[in-house]
Design a protein around this motif. Sequence first.
Motif: not given
Length: 303
Positions: A141, A159-164, A275-279
């Motif tokens: 983060r 919720d603030d992260l992309v989860r693949e 996981l990586y940042s959405q923003k």
Amino acid sequence: MRYLPKLQQLKVFQQVIRSGSIRGAARALGQSQPAVSRTLRELEQTLETRLIVRGNQGMTLTETGRAFSQRMQFILEELERAADEIRQIDQFSQGAVAMGISSLLALTVFPALNDAFRTQLPHSTLLVKEGQLSMLLPALREGRLDFAVGTAGPGLPLDDLVREPLFNASFGIIARKGHPLAQATTFDALQNARWVLPETDMGYYQQLRLSANDFLPQLAETPVRTDSMISGLSLVLQSDYLTIVARAMQAPFGLQDQLCLLNIDGLPQAEYHVLYSQKSPLTFAARRLLDLLRHHCQAYDWH
């Protein structure tokens, strides 16, 4: 607020927070204390709020100072990443990538992944931080990691992260060869054993705790808790402890002649995610590393 803060003001404020004092920040920046104080005062005037309170106990952040520092850190990290990506695109440098992984990946796909990444981007810098996902999330983060891999359960705020999803892994119980309980076939036979278990209770280990709810509370001896693979293996090999690991790493460090997998089924599978940042968009080098990671995880036999 009529104007936005200047970059130099942000950097000075960041260094004051890191140093814990105006004097320490001035020394680290090679500036005079009055110059640092003046820059902070200008920043506060621009924001129209107080960021720092100075008292007998030293310097403390105000509520607005704490809120601003968190967003400021993200802004500075993004600027560094943007400049790094420009250098990558211009081919003056192929940049730096930082990823967080669990011990499972470190002991399975990482060597081949590293070789493939070095072949494609030989001048890139690769930083690897190993740990449970719950320990990696703060660095992710804050922008100190490009992405992280681990088991993501319902206890993690994501919720603030992309989860693949990446892959599923089966788990089992290991012991040293010759352990008195090496031939056990039921959980009941292991209640008097000595156990070393992960420190975290999030992700897969929360799922494990729930599925073994009738077994773990009945253990005769309180388990040792550690997220250190080395500490856990040492206890298994030298002190007759049992532990739970992914079946794909049942013989780490070439220890197949010293460890055995107990013939006990019933442990839940773990679903690993990246996981990586959405923003914050991934840099060119980070995207390339992630593509390679997906390929190696898909090709590996996790069972």
